[in-house]
Design an enzyme around this catalytic site. Structure first.
Site, mmCIF file in Angstrom:
data_model
loop_
_atom_site.group_PDB
_atom_site.id
_atom_site.type_symbol
_atom_site.label_atom_id
_atom_site.label_comp_id
_atom_site.label_asym_id
_atom_site.label_seq_id
_atom_site.Cartn_x
_atom_site.Cartn_y
_atom_site.Cartn_z
ATOM 1 N N LYS A 299 -29.127 -60.086 13.744
ATOM 2 C CA LYS A 299 -28.485 -61.292 14.240
ATOM 3 C C LYS A 299 -28.813 -62.526 13.429
ATOM 4 C CE LYS A 299 -27.653 -59.903 18.932
ATOM 5 N NZ LYS A 299 -27.983 -60.075 20.345
ATOM 6 N N GLY B 192 -42.574 -62.190 15.081
ATOM 7 C CA GLY B 192 -42.181 -63.481 15.646
ATOM 8 C C GLY B 192 -42.983 -64.637 15.072
ATOM 9 N N GLY C 33 -40.891 -57.216 11.899
ATOM 10 C CA GLY C 33 -41.356 -55.909 12.340
ATOM 11 C C GLY C 33 -40.555 -54.756 11.760
HETATM 12 P P1 ADP Z 1 -36.990 -57.716 11.384
HETATM 13 O O1 ADP Z 1 -37.662 -57.039 12.569
HETATM 14 O O2 ADP Z 1 -37.460 -57.153 10.081
HETATM 15 O O3 ADP Z 1 -37.104 -59.206 11.460
HETATM 16 P P2 ADP Z 1 -34.416 -57.681 12.685
HETATM 17 O O4 ADP Z 1 -35.085 -57.346 13.973
HETATM 18 O O5 ADP Z 1 -33.842 -59.024 12.542
HETATM 19 O O6 ADP Z 1 -35.427 -57.379 11.468
HETATM 20 O O7 ADP Z 1 -33.228 -56.655 12.416
HETATM 21 C C1 ADP Z 1 -33.427 -55.285 12.338
HETATM 22 C C2 ADP Z 1 -32.239 -54.536 12.868
HETATM 23 O O8 ADP Z 1 -31.044 -54.956 12.246
HETATM 24 C C3 ADP Z 1 -32.361 -53.054 12.619
HETATM 25 O O9 ADP Z 1 -32.488 -52.376 13.848
HETATM 26 C C4 ADP Z 1 -31.059 -52.692 11.900
HETATM 27 O O10 ADP Z 1 -30.497 -51.480 12.345
HETATM 28 C C5 ADP Z 1 -30.166 -53.865 12.250
HETATM 29 N N1 ADP Z 1 -29.074 -54.045 11.285
HETATM 30 C C6 ADP Z 1 -29.188 -54.328 9.978
HETATM 31 N N2 ADP Z 1 -27.980 -54.365 9.390
HETATM 32 C C7 ADP Z 1 -27.065 -54.094 10.357
HETATM 33 C C8 ADP Z 1 -25.635 -53.988 10.379
HETATM 34 N N3 ADP Z 1 -24.913 -54.172 9.278
HETATM 35 N N4 ADP Z 1 -25.068 -53.691 11.581
HETATM 36 C C9 ADP Z 1 -25.809 -53.518 12.697
HETATM 37 N N5 ADP Z 1 -27.141 -53.621 12.727
HETATM 38 C C10 ADP Z 1 -27.770 -53.896 11.578
HETATM 39 MG MG MG Z 2 -36.984 -56.743 14.611
#
Ligand code: ADP
Ligand code: MG
Length: 402
Positions: free
Chosen positions: A203, A379, A356
């Site tokens: 997001k 976070g 994460g």
């Molecule tokens: P982080 O924990 O590293 O900060 P986020 O929690 O923001 O990362 O996002 C991780 C999630 O985003 C993963 O579960 C992944 O499947 C999802 N994601 C990445 N690209 C897409 C996409 N194109 N469509 C749907 N989900 C996605």
């Molecule tokens: Mg995450």
């Protein structure tokens, strides 16, 4: 770093005295209550060992999960002690079933020098999440010095992370906290250039403030993940069934206009009819996403050009996977970033992974030791990168000027 650390403590402040250490032992447990990932336990060991080496009695505070201010068996920290003992062979590691009562204080006082005692979950206490002062006062009785090593909880103003420091001085950062702040702070304040940030994940809404804060500092901001689709929508491109946040499109448009050439979007996309059909995936240009398909990863050309940018960078900061990396077939973009960062590390660049899921992706590839730093706080690292003060850091003593 402008905060005092355990290295600033005099030996007499530790020898034979109690160090109350807030750690982040919020680890995943399986159905049999076994620790399935001990990364956070291992990350706390250097601080625990450094304190023990000075003859301190080490009293550990942590939260686990989200109990609602009352004891709940499934959130007890007791199962964590077994794993901690395995990680510290020969060390007297105990568990205290209470946290802030007289029995807990007595247990802390009778500890042998060099012994370790883990107290029960701080979130069993009403007042912990409210940063209650009376609770903080009771917790302060557990130590003679306060050490905060829980970077992953530093963005919360809780009694055990913030208010406790009002009642227990000196209050200093542990080695993990110091490492996190040095790497993340160093990237923001004095990055070696070129400085490239890679942002992805699901997001855009959770990361707008990070984009805003990083844009003026980076030489390039490479975008991937579903976040890219909201930018595509802002450009008027068809995004099909991709994950787009309609209420963020206007803001994405505004960001594109303001960012100029620093904001880089994927120019090709890996698309499929559904998340469970990676076998039907194909590559299209960014303006070729059909209405009945969704983007699940960056395309191979984008992955290659992002990798080139990373190879020539001297500071790389990555937060958020490039695609649905949990699904084989949609993991290539994320793998390309991780591998490019490992290469950059080998060439002397400072490489930092925050978030994460990104950290899990890197660990899954066995590349966590090929990064300069993998943050233990999802976070907390995001809030830090947004430029926000972390309450658990703000509460600590400032470092005396040399
Ligand atoms: P982080 O924990 O590293 O900060 P986020 O929690 O923001 O990362 O996002 C991780 C999630 O985003 C993963 O579960 C992944 O499947 C999802 N994601 C990445 N690209 C897409 C996409 N194109 N469509 C749907 N989900 C996605
Ligand atoms: Mg995450």
């Amino acid at each position: 770093m402008n905060k005092a650390t355990i290295a600033d403590l005099a030996p007499a402040q530790l020898a034979g005295r109690r160090a109350l250490v807030r750690v982040d032992f919020n680890v995943p447990l399986d159905a049999d209550r076994r620790v399935t990932d001990d990364t956070r336990l291992r990350a706390a060991l250097p601080t625990i060992e450094a304190l023990r080496a000075q003859g301190a009695k080490v009293v550990l505070l942590s939260h686990l999960g989200r109990p609602k201010g009352a004891p709940e068996a499934k959130y007890s920290l007791e199962p964590v002690v077994g794993r901690l003992r395995e990680l510290m062979p020969g060390v007297d590691v105990g568990f205290c079933p209470t946290t802030d009562d007289d029995a807990a204080v007595a247990a802390s006082i009778t500890l042998a020098d060099g012994a370790v005692l883990l107290m029960e979950n701080t979130r069993f206490l009403p007042g912990e999440e409210a940063n209650d002062d009376a609770l903080a006062q009771r917790l302060a009785r557990l130590g003679d010095v306060y050490v905060n090593d829980a970077f992953g909880a530093a963005h919360r103003a809780h009694a055990s992370t913030a208010a406790v420091a009002r009642h227990l001085r000196p209050a200093v950062a542990g080695l993990l906290m110091q490492k996190e702040l040095d790497y993340l702070g160093g990237a923001l304040d004095a990055p070696k250039r070129p400085f490239v940030a890679v942002l992805g994940g699901s997001k855009i809404s959770g990361k707008i403030d990070v984009i805003e804060a990083l844009l003026p500092k980076v030489d390039a901001l490479l975008v991937g993940g579903a976040m890219a689709c909201t930018f595509y929508a802002a450009m008027g491109l068809e995004t099909g069934k991709s994950l787009v946040e309609p209420d963020r499109v206007a803001m994405a448009k505004e960001l594109i206009e303001r960012a100029g050439t620093a904001l880089i979007l994927p120019h090709d996309a890996l698309i499929a009819p559904a998340i469970d059909r990676p076998q039907d995936a194909r590559v299209v240009r960014k303006d070729g996403i059909p209405g009945d398909q969704a983007m699940f990863d960056i395309g191979p050309d984008t992955a290659a050009s992002y990798a080139r940018a990373i190879h020539s960078a001297r500071t790389v900061l990555w937060n958020g996977p490039m695609g649905v990396f949990e699904t084989p077939g949609f993991d290539k973009g994320t793998q390309a970033i991780a591998m490019a960062m490992a290469t950059a590390t080998g060439k002397g660049a400072t490489t930092i992974v925050g978030g994460g899921d990104s950290a899990a992706a890197v660990a899954g590839m066995g590349l966590d030791h090929s990064m300069s730093h993998v943050s233990t706080g999802g976070g907390a690292s995001l809030e830090f990168l947004e430029g926000k003060a972390l309450p658990g850091v703000a509460a600590l003593d400032d470092r005396a000027r040399a």
